[in-house]
Each structure stands twice: as structure tokens, then as C-alpha cells.
Design a protein around this motif. Structure first.
Motif, PDB file in Angstrom:
ATOM      1  N   ILE A   1     -18.123 120.759  32.756  1.00  0.00           N
ATOM      2  CA  ILE A   1     -18.518 120.026  31.577  1.00  0.00           C
ATOM      3  C   ILE A   1     -17.941 120.880  30.305  1.00  0.00           C
ATOM      4  N   SER A   2     -16.907 120.363  29.549  1.00  0.00           N
ATOM      5  CA  SER A   2     -16.431 121.041  28.244  1.00  0.00           C
ATOM      6  C   SER A   2     -17.029 120.126  27.229  1.00  0.00           C
ATOM      7  N   LYS A   3     -17.342 120.519  25.896  1.00  0.00           N
ATOM      8  CA  LYS A   3     -17.741 119.968  24.778  1.00  0.00           C
ATOM      9  C   LYS A   3     -17.048 120.544  23.738  1.00  0.00           C
ATOM     10  N   GLU A   4     -16.521 119.673  22.993  1.00  0.00           N
ATOM     11  CA  GLU A   4     -15.793 119.995  21.800  1.00  0.00           C
ATOM     12  C   GLU A   4     -16.467 118.882  20.500  1.00  0.00           C
ATOM     13  N   VAL A   5     -16.181 119.664  19.421  1.00  0.00           N
ATOM     14  CA  VAL A   5     -16.608 118.933  18.158  1.00  0.00           C
ATOM     15  C   VAL A   5     -15.371 119.095  17.425  1.00  0.00           C
ATOM     16  N   TYR A   6     -14.611 117.692  16.638  1.00  0.00           N
ATOM     17  CA  TYR A   6     -13.577 117.729  15.937  1.00  0.00           C
ATOM     18  C   TYR A   6     -13.860 117.046  14.748  1.00  0.00           C
ATOM     19  N   MET A   7     -13.182 117.509  13.461  1.00  0.00           N
ATOM     20  CA  MET A   7     -13.521 117.014  12.254  1.00  0.00           C
ATOM     21  C   MET A   7     -11.969 116.822  11.495  1.00  0.00           C
ATOM     22  N   ASP A   8     -11.996 115.455  10.984  1.00  0.00           N
ATOM     23  CA  ASP A   8     -10.730 115.110  10.653  1.00  0.00           C
ATOM     24  C   ASP A   8     -10.626 115.285   9.153  1.00  0.00           C
ATOM     25  N   SER A   9      -9.607 115.036   8.498  1.00  0.00           N
ATOM     26  CA  SER A   9      -9.402 115.324   7.030  1.00  0.00           C
ATOM     27  C   SER A   9     -10.110 114.658   6.249  1.00  0.00           C
ATOM     28  N   TYR A  10     -10.816 113.480   6.567  1.00  0.00           N
ATOM     29  CA  TYR A  10     -11.905 112.776   5.872  1.00  0.00           C
ATOM     30  C   TYR A  10     -13.234 113.227   6.172  1.00  0.00           C
ATOM     31  N   GLY A  11     -13.614 114.169   6.882  1.00  0.00           N
ATOM     32  CA  GLY A  11     -14.794 114.800   7.026  1.00  0.00           C
ATOM     33  C   GLY A  11     -15.543 113.974   8.209  1.00  0.00           C
ATOM     34  N   GLU A  12     -15.001 113.186   8.931  1.00  0.00           N
ATOM     35  CA  GLU A  12     -15.496 112.512   9.925  1.00  0.00           C
ATOM     36  C   GLU A  12     -15.523 113.405  11.261  1.00  0.00           C
ATOM     37  N   LYS A  13     -16.781 113.534  12.184  1.00  0.00           N
ATOM     38  CA  LYS A  13     -16.902 114.439  13.322  1.00  0.00           C
ATOM     39  C   LYS A  13     -17.053 113.561  14.447  1.00  0.00           C
ATOM     40  N   ILE A  14     -16.077 113.853  15.313  1.00  0.00           N
ATOM     41  CA  ILE A  14     -16.413 113.353  16.752  1.00  0.00           C
ATOM     42  C   ILE A  14     -16.561 114.430  17.533  1.00  0.00           C
ATOM     43  N   GLU A  15     -17.552 113.977  18.600  1.00  0.00           N
ATOM     44  CA  GLU A  15     -18.121 115.121  19.590  1.00  0.00           C
ATOM     45  C   GLU A  15     -17.661 114.503  20.817  1.00  0.00           C
ATOM     46  N   VAL A  16     -16.964 115.314  21.665  1.00  0.00           N
ATOM     47  CA  VAL A  16     -16.290 114.883  22.745  1.00  0.00           C
ATOM     48  C   VAL A  16     -16.876 115.723  24.111  1.00  0.00           C
ATOM     49  N   THR A  17     -17.502 115.054  24.915  1.00  0.00           N
ATOM     50  CA  THR A  17     -18.035 115.705  26.236  1.00  0.00           C
ATOM     51  C   THR A  17     -17.334 115.263  27.539  1.00  0.00           C
ATOM     52  N   ILE A  18     -16.537 116.344  28.219  1.00  0.00           N
ATOM     53  CA  ILE A  18     -15.682 115.780  29.167  1.00  0.00           C
ATOM     54  C   ILE A  18     -16.306 116.433  30.492  1.00  0.00           C
ATOM     55  N   ASN A  19     -16.526 115.453  31.434  1.00  0.00           N
ATOM     56  CA  ASN A  19     -17.216 115.961  32.934  1.00  0.00           C
ATOM     57  C   ASN A  19     -15.969 115.932  33.692  1.00  0.00           C
ATOM     58  N   ASN A  20     -15.390 117.063  33.984  1.00  0.00           N
ATOM     59  CA  ASN A  20     -14.114 117.076  35.006  1.00  0.00           C
ATOM     60  C   ASN A  20     -14.647 116.798  36.316  1.00  0.00           C
ATOM     61  N   THR A  21     -15.837 117.033  36.643  1.00  0.00           N
ATOM     62  CA  THR A  21     -16.226 116.759  38.044  1.00  0.00           C
ATOM     63  C   THR A  21     -16.111 115.069  38.368  1.00  0.00           C
ATOM     64  N   LYS A  22     -16.961 114.771  37.274  1.00  0.00           N
ATOM     65  CA  LYS A  22     -17.073 113.022  37.377  1.00  0.00           C
ATOM     66  C   LYS A  22     -15.813 112.233  36.840  1.00  0.00           C
ATOM     67  N   ASN A  23     -15.117 113.008  36.359  1.00  0.00           N
ATOM     68  CA  ASN A  23     -13.977 112.230  35.730  1.00  0.00           C
ATOM     69  C   ASN A  23     -14.470 111.147  34.604  1.00  0.00           C
ATOM     70  N   THR A  24     -15.317 111.708  33.624  1.00  0.00           N
ATOM     71  CA  THR A  24     -15.877 111.015  32.559  1.00  0.00           C
ATOM     72  C   THR A  24     -15.883 111.662  31.234  1.00  0.00           C
ATOM     73  N   ALA A  25     -15.880 110.784  30.210  1.00  0.00           N
ATOM     74  CA  ALA A  25     -15.938 111.207  28.787  1.00  0.00           C
ATOM     75  C   ALA A  25     -17.121 110.669  27.996  1.00  0.00           C
ATOM     76  N   THR A  26     -17.732 111.502  27.207  1.00  0.00           N
ATOM     77  CA  THR A  26     -18.634 110.977  26.487  1.00  0.00           C
ATOM     78  C   THR A  26     -18.462 111.173  25.041  1.00  0.00           C
ATOM     79  N   ILE A  27     -18.300 110.024  24.169  1.00  0.00           N
ATOM     80  CA  ILE A  27     -17.720 110.203  22.711  1.00  0.00           C
ATOM     81  C   ILE A  27     -18.918 109.874  21.853  1.00  0.00           C
ATOM     82  N   HIS A  28     -19.284 110.813  20.981  1.00  0.00           N
ATOM     83  CA  HIS A  28     -20.408 110.535  19.890  1.00  0.00           C
ATOM     84  C   HIS A  28     -19.446 110.300  18.542  1.00  0.00           C
ATOM     85  N   LEU A  29     -19.504 109.040  17.980  1.00  0.00           N
ATOM     86  CA  LEU A  29     -18.850 108.997  16.506  1.00  0.00           C
ATOM     87  C   LEU A  29     -19.980 108.198  15.828  1.00  0.00           C
ATOM     88  N   ASN A  30     -20.109 108.453  14.604  1.00  0.00           N
ATOM     89  CA  ASN A  30     -20.869 107.790  13.678  1.00  0.00           C
ATOM     90  C   ASN A  30     -22.385 107.081  14.258  1.00  0.00           C
TER      91      ASN A  30
END
Length: 130
Positions: A41-70
Motif C-alpha cells: 500500500i502506498s499513500k500520497e497527499v497532493y495539493m493543487d494550486s487552488y489549495g485543494e487536497k486529494i489523498e490517494v491510497t493505492i493498494n498494489n496487491t488488490k489493484n485498488t485505489a481509494t481517493i479522498h477528496l472534499n
């Protein structure tokens, strides 16, 4: 009789006190077996130029991605047909192609989050002298 009554009562009191003492309760130890999580599992948090944050959790074993936004959570499945890392479900699509991160709503082609990461600059080039 009076002489016998006092020792008998005293003896009964001592016997009843020692008979009523229960052995101390044994403490129960409950050990919960926690299964080891062997998922990649890898987890990243990205912030764009407008200040919005997106949290991306990628499970490479199960080939799934969980996105947290707003405050919302989106569960996506990795798409092998699309380039680099792309995950989607019926409504949403997440892609990370060469540092270009996009999260969009597919049926209306509306981009919910977009970030183009700056390329890592390398140090000054060294030239060989002969």
C-alpha cells in the motif's frame, strides 16, 4: 454452659471467616491475534494550486485505489488497458501519468482535481575535459 457458649461462638466465627475466603480471581489474559497486513500500500497527499487536497491510497496487491477528496471517498479499480497508473469505476477516473495527476467525473467530463507536478531538476551538467 455459659463457659462453653463463648468459646463455641468464637470458634464458629473463626471457622466461618476462614471458610468464606475465596481464592483470588485469576486474571484472564486475552490476546487478540492481529493478522499481518502483507498488502503493498502506498499513500500520497497532493495539493493543487487552488489549495485543494486529494489523498490517494493505492493498494498494489488488490489493484485498488481509494481517493479522498472534499470529505468524500471514492473506491476505484485499476485499469490495465489505460496507460501508466489509471483507476476507475462507473462514474470516476483517477490517473497518474508522468506526474500529471487527474481525477475526473467520466459521464460529464468534469475535472474534479488536476495537478501537474514539476519535474525534478537535476544538478548542473558536468562536462568532461580532455
Amino acid at each position: 454452659m455459659k463457659k462453653l457458649l463463648l468459646p463455641v461462638l468464637f470458634g464458629l466465627t473463626i471457622i466461618s471467616l476462614t471458610a468464606c475466603k475465596h481464592p483470588g480471581k485469576e486474571t484472564e489474559t486475552i490476546t487478540a491475534v492481529v493478522p499481518e497486513n502483507t498488502d503493498d500500500i502506498s499513500k500520497e497527499v497532493y495539493m493543487d494550486s487552488y489549495g485543494e487536497k486529494i489523498e490517494v491510497t493505492i493498494n498494489n496487491t488488490k489493484n485498488t485505489a481509494t481517493i479522498h477528496l472534499n470529505g468524500k471517498t471514492f473506491d476505484l479499480k485499476k485499469s490495465d488497458a489505460l496507460p501508466e497508473y489509471t483507476a476507475s469505476n462507473e462514474e470516476y477516473q483517477y490517473s497518474d501519468i508522468k506526474g500529471n495527476i487527474t481525477f475526473l467525473k467520466k459521464n460529464v467530463d468534469m475535472v474534479l482535481f488536476h495537478l501537474k507536478q514539476a519535474k525534478k531538476e537535476s544538478g548542473p551538467a558536468k562536462m568532461a575535459s580532455y
